[in-house]
Design a protein around this motif. Structure first.
Motif, PDB file in Angstrom:
ATOM      1  N   LEU A 111       4.340   7.129   2.272  1.00 51.54           N
ATOM      2  CA  LEU A 111       4.513   6.092   3.323  1.00 51.54           C
ATOM      3  C   LEU A 111       4.112   4.751   2.433  1.00 51.54           C
ATOM      4  O   LEU A 111       3.137   4.621   2.176  1.00 51.54           O
ATOM      5  CB  LEU A 111       3.738   6.360   4.586  1.00 51.54           C
ATOM      6  N   TYR A 130       0.931  -0.957  -0.055  1.00 46.76           N
ATOM      7  CA  TYR A 130      -0.111   0.009  -0.054  1.00 46.76           C
ATOM      8  C   TYR A 130       0.749   1.263   0.130  1.00 46.76           C
ATOM      9  O   TYR A 130       2.158   1.171   0.631  1.00 46.76           O
ATOM     10  CB  TYR A 130      -0.918   0.047   1.341  1.00 46.76           C
ATOM     11  N   GLY A 145      -2.693  12.432   5.517  1.00 46.32           N
ATOM     12  CA  GLY A 145      -4.017  12.841   5.698  1.00 46.32           C
ATOM     13  C   GLY A 145      -5.018  11.811   5.159  1.00 46.32           C
ATOM     14  O   GLY A 145      -6.253  12.223   5.150  1.00 46.32           O
ATOM     15  N   GLU A 146      -4.465  10.655   4.466  1.00 45.64           N
ATOM     16  CA  GLU A 146      -5.593  10.033   3.944  1.00 45.64           C
ATOM     17  C   GLU A 146      -5.269   8.540   4.307  1.00 45.64           C
ATOM     18  O   GLU A 146      -4.213   8.096   5.007  1.00 45.64           O
ATOM     19  CB  GLU A 146      -5.319   9.944   2.382  1.00 45.64           C
ATOM     20  N   GLY A 147      -6.029   7.691   3.917  1.00 48.71           N
ATOM     21  CA  GLY A 147      -5.775   6.227   4.477  1.00 48.71           C
ATOM     22  C   GLY A 147      -5.118   5.496   2.999  1.00 48.71           C
ATOM     23  O   GLY A 147      -4.900   6.061   2.233  1.00 48.71           O
ATOM     24  N   PRO A 148      -4.230   4.483   3.705  1.00 43.32           N
ATOM     25  CA  PRO A 148      -3.503   3.519   2.797  1.00 43.32           C
ATOM     26  C   PRO A 148      -4.337   3.210   1.353  1.00 43.32           C
ATOM     27  O   PRO A 148      -5.442   2.870   1.540  1.00 43.32           O
ATOM     28  CB  PRO A 148      -3.057   2.501   3.377  1.00 43.32           C
ATOM     29  N   LEU A 172      -4.177   0.527  -2.037  1.00 39.99           N
ATOM     30  CA  LEU A 172      -3.620  -0.731  -2.497  1.00 39.99           C
ATOM     31  C   LEU A 172      -2.731  -0.406  -3.514  1.00 39.99           C
ATOM     32  O   LEU A 172      -3.339   0.339  -4.508  1.00 39.99           O
ATOM     33  CB  LEU A 172      -4.437  -1.894  -2.591  1.00 39.99           C
ATOM     34  N   TRP A 222       1.013  -6.151   9.465  1.00 42.21           N
ATOM     35  CA  TRP A 222       1.552  -5.222   8.962  1.00 42.21           C
ATOM     36  C   TRP A 222       3.046  -4.801   9.347  1.00 42.21           C
ATOM     37  O   TRP A 222       3.599  -4.962  10.484  1.00 42.21           O
ATOM     38  CB  TRP A 222       0.906  -3.925   9.145  1.00 42.21           C
ATOM     39  N   GLY A 223       3.758  -4.434   8.191  1.00 39.83           N
ATOM     40  CA  GLY A 223       5.229  -3.807   8.486  1.00 39.83           C
ATOM     41  C   GLY A 223       4.695  -2.184   8.989  1.00 39.83           C
ATOM     42  O   GLY A 223       3.779  -1.777   8.820  1.00 39.83           O
ATOM     43  N   ALA A 224       6.018  -1.909   9.506  1.00 36.09           N
ATOM     44  CA  ALA A 224       5.963  -0.244  10.062  1.00 36.09           C
ATOM     45  C   ALA A 224       5.984   0.568   9.203  1.00 36.09           C
ATOM     46  O   ALA A 224       5.554   1.814   9.540  1.00 36.09           O
ATOM     47  CB  ALA A 224       7.160  -0.323  11.235  1.00 36.09           C
ATOM     48  N   LEU A 278       3.680   0.920   2.631  1.00 35.85           N
ATOM     49  CA  LEU A 278       3.359  -0.274   3.661  1.00 35.85           C
ATOM     50  C   LEU A 278       3.202  -1.326   2.885  1.00 35.85           C
ATOM     51  O   LEU A 278       2.367  -1.793   2.091  1.00 35.85           O
ATOM     52  CB  LEU A 278       1.986   0.097   4.445  1.00 35.85           C
ATOM     53  N   GLN A 282       0.541   5.412   1.196  1.00 35.97           N
ATOM     54  CA  GLN A 282      -0.257   6.104   2.142  1.00 35.97           C
ATOM     55  C   GLN A 282       0.230   7.669   2.015  1.00 35.97           C
ATOM     56  O   GLN A 282       1.535   7.906   2.163  1.00 35.97           O
ATOM     57  CB  GLN A 282      -0.106   5.869   3.696  1.00 35.97           C
TER      58      GLN A 282
END
Lengths: 113, 110
Positions: free
Chosen positions: B86, B35, B40-43, B45, B100-102, B88, B37
């Motif tokens: 970001l 994913y 201010g938004e969600g991840p 895919l 999940w990875g960090a 993920l 990200q």
């Protein structure tokens, strides 16, 4: 974009107060999830639901409860907020479980003072 | 406890350079998702890899799933400023959960 709305988008509350976050979907997906996201921890699952009134705990469920009375709504409640619950909370939906992608809302930033 | 270690945690490079992000685990996953990200938004895919050894390409992004389905990599060729975000990874296990990875915070400088 998947139709997922989280409310509120931002909230500041005091320690000890109850807080409810709402997730609303228009996709009629069976599965719904609540995650929290903190720096260095990635996404951690709080609770999830696999149908109306069917919910189960995730890895960080202590201090949180959920309810799902309708397919489209999944509520996350912090019964008595603590500073450690300051985080960004994400709701996600999916069609099924393994290998299905998650579609996320845009998150709720919660600050507990 | 199942872990998915993602590296590096932070990467800042110049536009045009190549980079690779890694996700490693001792657990076997039925699939692995990547994913991206933005603030201010969600991840969102990017891709799902399912078969051991599978390679998928998404424009300048190449995703690989390890033969044993325990690890994955994301390679970006000729990074652009629009790749900033970001990243993920998430490994699928049973009982409704993703591990999940960090995350890798990627900054592409112009």
């Amino acid at each position: 974009d998947a139709g997922i709305t989280q409310s509120p988008r931002h909230k500041v509350t005091e320690t000890g107060t109850p807080v409810t976050l709402r997730c609303h979907q228009t996709e009629n997906h069976r599965y719904m999830y609540w995650y929290r996201q903190d720096p260095g921890h990635g996404l951690r699952l709080i609770h999830y639901s696999y149908g109306v009134k069917d919910t189960d705990k995730g890895e960080v469920s202590d201090g949180y409860s959920v309810s799902r009375s309708k397919t489209e709504d999944f509520l996350l409640t912090l019964e008595s907020a603590t500073s450690s619950q300051t985080s960004v909370y994400f709701c996600a939906i999916s069609v099924r479980t393994e290998n299905s992608p998650l579609h996320f809302g845009n998150g709720t930033r919660l600050t507990v003072t | 406890t199942q872990l998915l270690e993602q590296s590096p945690q932070f990467l800042s490079i110049q536009e045009g350079e190549n980079l690779t992000v890694y996700c490693n685990s001792s657990s076997v996953f039925s699939s692995l998702q990547w994913y991206r990200q933005e603030p201010g938004e969600g991840p969102v895919l990017l891709v799902t890899v399912v078969t051991g050894g599978e390679v998928k390409k998404l424009k300048r992004l190449t995703f690989q799933f390890g033969d044993a389905r325990k690890d994955s990599s994301l390679h970006i060729t000729a990074a652009q400023t629009g790749d900033t975000g970001l990243y993920l990874c998430a490994g699928a296990v049973s009982n409704y959960q993703l591990i999940w990875g960090a995350g890798t915070k990627l900054i592409i400088k112009p």
